[in-house]
Design an enzyme around this catalytic site. Structure first.
Site, PDB file in Angstrom:
ATOM      1  N   LYS A 108       0.872  -1.187   0.000  1.00  0.00           N
ATOM      2  CA  LYS A 108       0.000   0.000   0.000  1.00  0.00           C
ATOM      3  C   LYS A 108       0.901   1.225   0.000  1.00  0.00           C
ATOM      4  O   LYS A 108       2.047   1.166   0.465  1.00  0.00           O
ATOM      5  CB  LYS A 108      -0.871   0.017   1.267  1.00  0.00           C
ATOM      6  CG  LYS A 108      -2.098   0.886   1.132  1.00  0.00           C
ATOM      7  CD  LYS A 108      -3.175   0.168   0.351  1.00  0.00           C
ATOM      8  CE  LYS A 108      -4.423   1.000   0.207  1.00  0.00           C
ATOM      9  NZ  LYS A 108      -5.527   0.193  -0.344  1.00  0.00           N
TER      10      LYS A 108
HETATM   11  P1  NAD Z   1     -12.904   7.663  -2.717  1.00  0.00           P
HETATM   12  O1  NAD Z   1     -11.881   8.701  -2.502  1.00  0.00           O
HETATM   13  O2  NAD Z   1     -13.449   7.482  -4.085  1.00  0.00           O
HETATM   14  O3  NAD Z   1     -14.154   7.904  -1.734  1.00  0.00           O
HETATM   15  C1  NAD Z   1     -13.971   8.090  -0.360  1.00  0.00           C
HETATM   16  C2  NAD Z   1     -15.301   8.491   0.239  1.00  0.00           C
HETATM   17  O4  NAD Z   1     -15.145   8.607   1.658  1.00  0.00           O
HETATM   18  C3  NAD Z   1     -15.833   9.841  -0.258  1.00  0.00           C
HETATM   19  O5  NAD Z   1     -17.192   9.710  -0.577  1.00  0.00           O
HETATM   20  C4  NAD Z   1     -15.689  10.748   0.969  1.00  0.00           C
HETATM   21  O6  NAD Z   1     -16.689  11.737   1.034  1.00  0.00           O
HETATM   22  C5  NAD Z   1     -15.867   9.742   2.086  1.00  0.00           C
HETATM   23  N1  NAD Z   1     -15.354  10.240   3.360  1.00  0.00           N
HETATM   24  C6  NAD Z   1     -14.146  10.786   3.627  1.00  0.00           C
HETATM   25  N2  NAD Z   1     -14.078  11.176   4.906  1.00  0.00           N
HETATM   26  C7  NAD Z   1     -15.265  10.868   5.459  1.00  0.00           C
HETATM   27  C8  NAD Z   1     -15.826  11.016   6.750  1.00  0.00           C
HETATM   28  N3  NAD Z   1     -15.125  11.557   7.753  1.00  0.00           N
HETATM   29  N4  NAD Z   1     -17.096  10.582   6.961  1.00  0.00           N
HETATM   30  C9  NAD Z   1     -17.814  10.036   5.979  1.00  0.00           C
HETATM   31  N5  NAD Z   1     -17.326   9.849   4.733  1.00  0.00           N
HETATM   32  C10 NAD Z   1     -16.080  10.278   4.482  1.00  0.00           C
HETATM   33  O7  NAD Z   1     -12.273   6.304  -2.168  1.00  0.00           O
HETATM   34  P2  NAD Z   1     -12.623   4.796  -2.577  1.00  0.00           P
HETATM   35  O8  NAD Z   1     -11.671   4.392  -3.623  1.00  0.00           O
HETATM   36  O9  NAD Z   1     -14.070   4.670  -2.786  1.00  0.00           O
HETATM   37  O10 NAD Z   1     -12.202   4.031  -1.250  1.00  0.00           O
HETATM   38  C11 NAD Z   1     -13.080   3.890  -0.127  1.00  0.00           C
HETATM   39  C12 NAD Z   1     -12.596   2.750   0.745  1.00  0.00           C
HETATM   40  O11 NAD Z   1     -12.571   1.537  -0.024  1.00  0.00           O
HETATM   41  C13 NAD Z   1     -11.184   2.889   1.319  1.00  0.00           C
HETATM   42  O12 NAD Z   1     -11.123   2.210   2.565  1.00  0.00           O
HETATM   43  C14 NAD Z   1     -10.329   2.121   0.314  1.00  0.00           C
HETATM   44  O13 NAD Z   1      -9.106   1.680   0.871  1.00  0.00           O
HETATM   45  C15 NAD Z   1     -11.257   0.959   0.026  1.00  0.00           C
HETATM   46  N6  NAD Z   1     -10.992   0.256  -1.226  1.00  0.00           N
HETATM   47  C16 NAD Z   1     -10.992   0.896  -2.417  1.00  0.00           C
HETATM   48  C17 NAD Z   1     -10.758   0.164  -3.590  1.00  0.00           C
HETATM   49  C18 NAD Z   1     -10.826   0.803  -4.940  1.00  0.00           C
HETATM   50  O14 NAD Z   1     -10.777   0.077  -5.937  1.00  0.00           O
HETATM   51  N7  NAD Z   1     -10.967   2.127  -5.068  1.00  0.00           N
HETATM   52  C19 NAD Z   1     -10.500  -1.198  -3.531  1.00  0.00           C
HETATM   53  C20 NAD Z   1     -10.529  -1.837  -2.274  1.00  0.00           C
HETATM   54  C21 NAD Z   1     -10.775  -1.094  -1.138  1.00  0.00           C
END
Ligand code: NAD
Length: 434
Positions: A120
């Site tokens: 990561k």
């Molecule tokens: P992203 O940046 O697209 O979205 C993040 C979201 O979190 C946004 O909607 C934001 O408003 C919200 N957020 C941030 N702070 C917040 C708070 N204090 N309270 C409520 N909401 C809040 O990110 P993503 O890619 O969707 O990733 C989200 C999660 O999924 C993370 O844990 C990431 O590690 C995990 N993840 C992502 C992927 C991927 O393919 N993008 C794969 C596996 C896991």
């Protein structure tokens, strides 16, 4: 750190820090290792990442001044294959969190039986608060600072919070430009999650949400919940949350509430998942969405629904939020959204938790497909990606169910057990060098 785990972490000189996400995650993993009799030397190896890379690099901002950025890449384990894991741009990125997320990648790849290890990375920056040009310069300079620590045969980043396909395109382009002529062609496989027109894979953007939907449509009926008409809420309406919501709604599920960094919204009947994604794209958050009422954080958690999908950040559901949770099932789209105390309280309340390394494995599964497509210089049809993704997710779900039965345990422990069994088998076959 309790029981047997503490002997491994004590042996390595850890000082107990209850708020450390790394200690929370690794304690869970090592506790499971004890339960399945994973050899002690493997627990020692897994207790620390192989490499922790930290870089500081200057970038000229639009107004001419220079800003120094701090970036990380943590490579936890590569017994199964090249390191793999996302890169996050967020002001709260820390070594502790990146280490924890790298361990979860090792577990996720092992559970899905992908020939990939766990890593990561991240940069401490609010990507919404810098300009497009600043973001590009910052990304390129981070890529050059990482140098040969990443590579198509060594360590392959992907998008995560605050990064997207455009950021991946800049990383690939920088890496290709810094490669010598003979390895230039294969350089594009240094990252996955690229735009489809620049050798990304069809289906990668929505892959994590799609994978989660495959898991919940498979498991909810076994928990006595009909998918058609299932009421649900989502925390975070970014890549994972918004795609999970839009795709789940296509099965007849009803999105009742969403919370993100701008606030929480609710509708008694159903929020329009597609219109909400467009609203977030335009305004940056869910606040102010038409046809919805604004509610408090506590009201959001207390809603009595079939399913809640946390898809934002780590450690959001502590014992305080867990006490409020009114949903019957939690499907973890985000990594480690539940603290150990939150997890314990939810289980005591009878809430079923579908763990992150199962629910969000769709992203890395399609990333693996993109890497294979890049290495063969081909692009698969969208249907082929969907079929393989469904296969990987269903196979992982079956492994978790079997392990839950075999070890008579909850689904998180079962997911770690199914992952560790595989890691243990491969170590036994390969041995520890020399
Ligand atoms: P992203 O940046 O697209 O979205 C993040 C979201 O979190 C946004 O909607 C934001 O408003 C919200 N957020 C941030 N702070 C917040 C708070 N204090 N309270 C409520 N909401 C809040 O990110 P993503 O890619 O969707 O990733 C989200 C999660 O999924 C993370 O844990 C990431 O590690 C995990 N993840 C992502 C992927 C991927 O393919 N993008 C794969 C596996 C896991």
């Amino acid at each position: 750190m309790t029981g047997q785990t503490s002997t491994v972490l004590d042996e390595l000189g850890f000082r107990y820090e209850p708020d450390s996400l790394y200690q929370q995650v690794i304690s869970d993993v090592l506790d499971t290792g004890q339960q399945i009799d994973l050899p002690h030397q493997l627990q020692l190896i897994l207790a620390q990442p192989k490499n922790e890379i930290m870089v500081h690099y200057p970038v000229q901002m639009d107004d001419g001044h220079y800003r120094l950025f701090k970036g990380y890449r943590v490579q936890h384990n590569n017994i199964l294959g090249p390191y793999k894991g996302g890169i996050r741009f967020h002001p709260d990125v820390s070594l502790d969190h990146v280490k924890a997320l790298a361990v979860l990648m090792t577990m996720k790849c092992a559970l899905a039986r992908l020939p990939l290890g766990g890593a990561k990375g991240g940069v401490q920056v609010d990507s919404r608060a810098v300009s497009y040009d600043e973001l590009r310069r910052m990304t390129r300079r981070f890529t050059s600072a990482l140098g040969d620590n990443i590579g198509p045969n060594h360590d392959i980043p992907a998008p995560d919070v605050g990064t997207n396909a455009q950021v991946m395109a800049w990383i690939a382009d920088t890496y290709i430009n810094l490669s010598d002529a003979r390895s230039r062609f294969t350089g594009q496989a240094v990252v996955t999650g690229k735009p489809v027109s620049f050798n990304g894979s069809h289906g990668r953007e929505q892959a994590t949400g799609q994978g989660l939907v495959y898991i919940v449509t498979e498991l909810l009926p076994e928990l006595g919940i009909e998918v058609d008409g299932c009421s649900f809420s989502v925390i975070g309406y970014g890549n994972v949350g918004s795609w999970a919501a839009r795709l789940f709604a296509q099965h007849g599920a009803k999105l009742r509430a969403v919370m993100d960094h701008t606030g929480a919204i609710h509708h008694d009947a159903e929020l329009d998942t597609v219109a909400l994604a467009e609203h977030v794209e335009k305004t940056g958050g869910v606040a102010g969405f038409v046809n919805s009422e604004s509610i408090s954080v506590e009201q959001f958690y207390r809603l009595e629904l079939d399913l809640m999908i946390p898809a934002a950040l780590e450690q959001m559901i502590t014992d305080k939020e867990a006490a409020w949770v009114g949903a019957k099932v939690l499907a973890e789209g985000a990594n480690a959204p539940t603290t150990p105390e939150g997890d314990r309280l939810l289980r005591e309340k009878g809430v079923t938790i579908l763990p992150a390394i199962l629910c969000n494995a769709g992203g890395v599964s399609v990333s693996y497909m993109e890497w294979r497509q890049n290495r063969d210089a081909v692009q698969w049809e969208p249907n082929r990606v969907q079929e393989e993704l469904r296969f990987y997710m269903n196979a992982a779900a079956q492994r978790v169910k079997l392990a839950a039965h075999k070890y008579n345990t909850d689904l998180r422990t079962a997911a770690y057990a199914a992952a560790l069994e595989h890691v243990g088998q491969v170590y036994a076959l390969r041995g520890i060098f020399p």
